[in-house]
Design a protein around this motif. Structure first.
Motif, short mmCIF file in Angstrom:
data_model
loop_
_atom_site.label_atom_id
_atom_site.label_comp_id
_atom_site.label_asym_id
_atom_site.label_seq_id
_atom_site.Cartn_x
_atom_site.Cartn_y
_atom_site.Cartn_z
N ALA A 102 -45.18 -16.29 47.70
CA ALA A 102 -44.55 -16.90 46.52
C ALA A 102 -44.61 -18.41 46.66
N LEU A 103 -45.00 -19.07 45.58
CA LEU A 103 -45.35 -20.49 45.65
C LEU A 103 -44.30 -21.39 46.30
N GLU A 111 -55.10 -18.95 43.14
CA GLU A 111 -54.23 -18.43 44.20
C GLU A 111 -54.93 -18.43 45.55
N ARG A 159 -50.69 -21.51 32.60
CA ARG A 159 -49.41 -20.85 32.97
C ARG A 159 -48.90 -21.38 34.30
N THR A 197 -48.03 -18.54 40.57
CA THR A 197 -46.71 -18.22 41.12
C THR A 197 -46.79 -17.87 42.60
N GLU A 198 -48.02 -17.77 43.13
CA GLU A 198 -48.20 -17.44 44.54
C GLU A 198 -49.49 -18.10 45.02
#
Lengths: 97, 386
Positions: free
Chosen positions: B326-327, B250, B276, B279-280
């Motif tokens: 957030a990605l 991240e 996984r 996500t950010e």
């Protein structure tokens, strides 16, 4: 997320993906594309590119995107994947969906 | 052990000090903006009492270090490499350099302490390893020299050989007794000097005299200004974005860790996070108004992230910040987000590709230029921000 923003962000992601692949090929980096962070420094610390790699990267992206990057902008612009994308956008490059 | 108060006043009495990793550190000597400009335009000297250094020596030294460092140890004598030390959950707790000299291996950095690092090395050492672990901080202090003309200060002190130093190399100075590393986190020329505490005052005096001989201002600069410079140039600050539960994935620090190495603290968590997907991601942004850590980032009414670190860039004339976003939204060049501050303001922000500045050091050629002759240097426009 509205449609104009989605279009903008997806376009940017396509540029980032293509520049990552061009970088990995030009500099023969032992990474997968998603292992190259968009803001990781290309030179010095970071990905450790040298001046030859820099030249090869410029040639590669100019060929990939069919644009000419002004020499005056290369030195300051070749800092990260994201700054290379900025150079390409400023030079009028396009990338299809 | 030396009295930490002595180190705090080594460059003069700070106007403000703060604790980093529990150690009092000069935060500023005057206005932070002035100190940032000193780093960006001439030469600046900082004392970093919170930095630590450990030695790892002996036949199995490399194996002991290898068990802890998340990066392959492809380091030659005289070289160093930037990396991190990770918790088991893959969040970084220290920002470190690993180096090899004629005596053996060195690990130095910020965040945590030498005792914590030594405890980790002992705990993870292979059984029966022949190794000597020592705290090399107690009798030394880290001085950081930064600026587009920092090399001129060191050259005047050490001689012209300094000009040939490559980035991330180091040498032992016979003249000062300091171990000198070409390194830094401002984006300008930088040198880290691990100096003996007993002679640090004398070293500072000699450096000031050397700068005076060539008409180079050498400003004392606190961590407050160094933190702004790190933010402007997208260098990791373990005390800002490192304080959040984010991994190198991240944090955009994958280049500091190996994607293939196993066995180091955090390796399993890194592998799991890669599998996984994140996500950010941290993203740089700027604004015309004040931003603060913790401020919420929005697209319309949708919260998409938060500010991790922020500071005013006097050279860019804007507030620059690092946010975790957030990605899908974590991209440069977007001017449709806003920050909703704790004080209730809504501030329009724009994401950008760091660094925020064209570092003057890129235009300075030490073989040709000098501070006194800086009028001959063709500097680019300072701010890269639109």
């Amino acid at each position: 997320m509205d449609e104009p923003l989605r279009t903008q962000l997806e376009r940017r992601q396509r540029f980032v993906d293509r520049v990552r692949r061009a970088l990995i090929d030009a500099a023969r980096l032992p990474f997968e594309p998603d292992e190259v962070d968009p803001d990781a420094p290309l030179f010095g610390t970071g990905l450790g590119l040298d001046s030859v790699d820099a030249l090869e990267l410029v040639v590669a992206v100019e060929r990939e995107f069919t644009v000419q990057i002004p020499e005056s902008r290369v030195h300051a612009g070749l800092r990260t994947v994201n700054t290379v994308v900025d150079l390409l956008l400023a030079a009028g490059a396009e990338v299809r969906a | 052990m030396s009295d930490p108060v002595d180190l705090l006043s080594l460059l003069g009495e700070p106007a403000e000090s703060r604790a980093l990793a529990g150690v009092p550190v000069p935060w500023r000597y005057g206005p932070v903006d002035d100190e940032v400009r000193a780093v960006r335009e001439s030469a600046a000297l900082s004392v970093l009492p919170h930095a630590w250094r450990v030695r790892v020596e002996g036949p199995d030294a490399r194996d002991v270090l290898d068990a802890v460092v998340p990066r392959e140890l492809y380091v030659r004598e005289g070289q160093s490499r930037a990396t991190l030390l990770l918790n088991d959950d893959a969040t970084p707790f220290a920002d470190v350099y690993v180096a090899l000299d004629e005596r053996g291996w060195l690990l130095y950095g910020e965040g945590a302490s030498s005792s914590r690092v030594l405890e980790l090395l002992r705990a993870r050492a292979p059984a029966g390893a022949e190794v000597t672990l020592a705290d090399a901080s107690t009798d030394a202090v880290l001085l950081a020299l930064s600026g587009p003309f920092a090399w001129e200060a060191l050259t005047e002190l050490e001689g012209p050989d300094v000009l040939g130093m490559s980035y991330l190399t180091h040498y032992e100075s016979r003249g000062t007794g300091a171990q000198v590393f070409r390194a830094g986190k401002t984006g300008e020329y930088g040198f880290d000097l691990w100096a003996p505490r007993s002679s640090a005052g004398e070293l500072v005096a000699r450096m000031r005299a050397a700068c005076a001989r060539v008409g180079l201002p050498l400003a004392p600069v606190g961590y407050g200004a160094l933190s702004v410079c790190a933010l402007e140039n997208h260098f990791f600050d373990v005390f800002c974005e490192g304080a959040r539960a984010l991994t190198p994935l991240e944090l955009q620090l994958q280049w500091r860790v190996s994607s293939r190495k196993e066995g180091y603290p955090g390796a399993e968590a890194m592998r799991a996070r890669r599998a996984r997907g994140i996500t950010e991601r941290v993203t740089s942004l700027h604004a015309g108004e004040e931003l603060s850590p913790g401020d919420a980032l929005h697209f319309g009414d949708e919260r998409i992230g938060s500010v991790l670190s922020a500071g005013f860039s006097p050279c860019a004339g804007k507030w620059v910040a690092l946010a975790v976003v957030a990605l899908p939204y974590a991209h440069s060049g977007v001017d449709r987000y806003e920050v909703r501050t704790a004080r209730g303001a809504r501030v329009a922000v724009r994401t950008h590709s760091p660094p925020a500045l064209n570092n003057r050091s890129l235009a300075v050629r030490p073989s040709e230029h000098s501070y006194e002759g800086r009028g001959d240097v063709r500097f680019a426009e300072t701010s890269r921000l639109p």
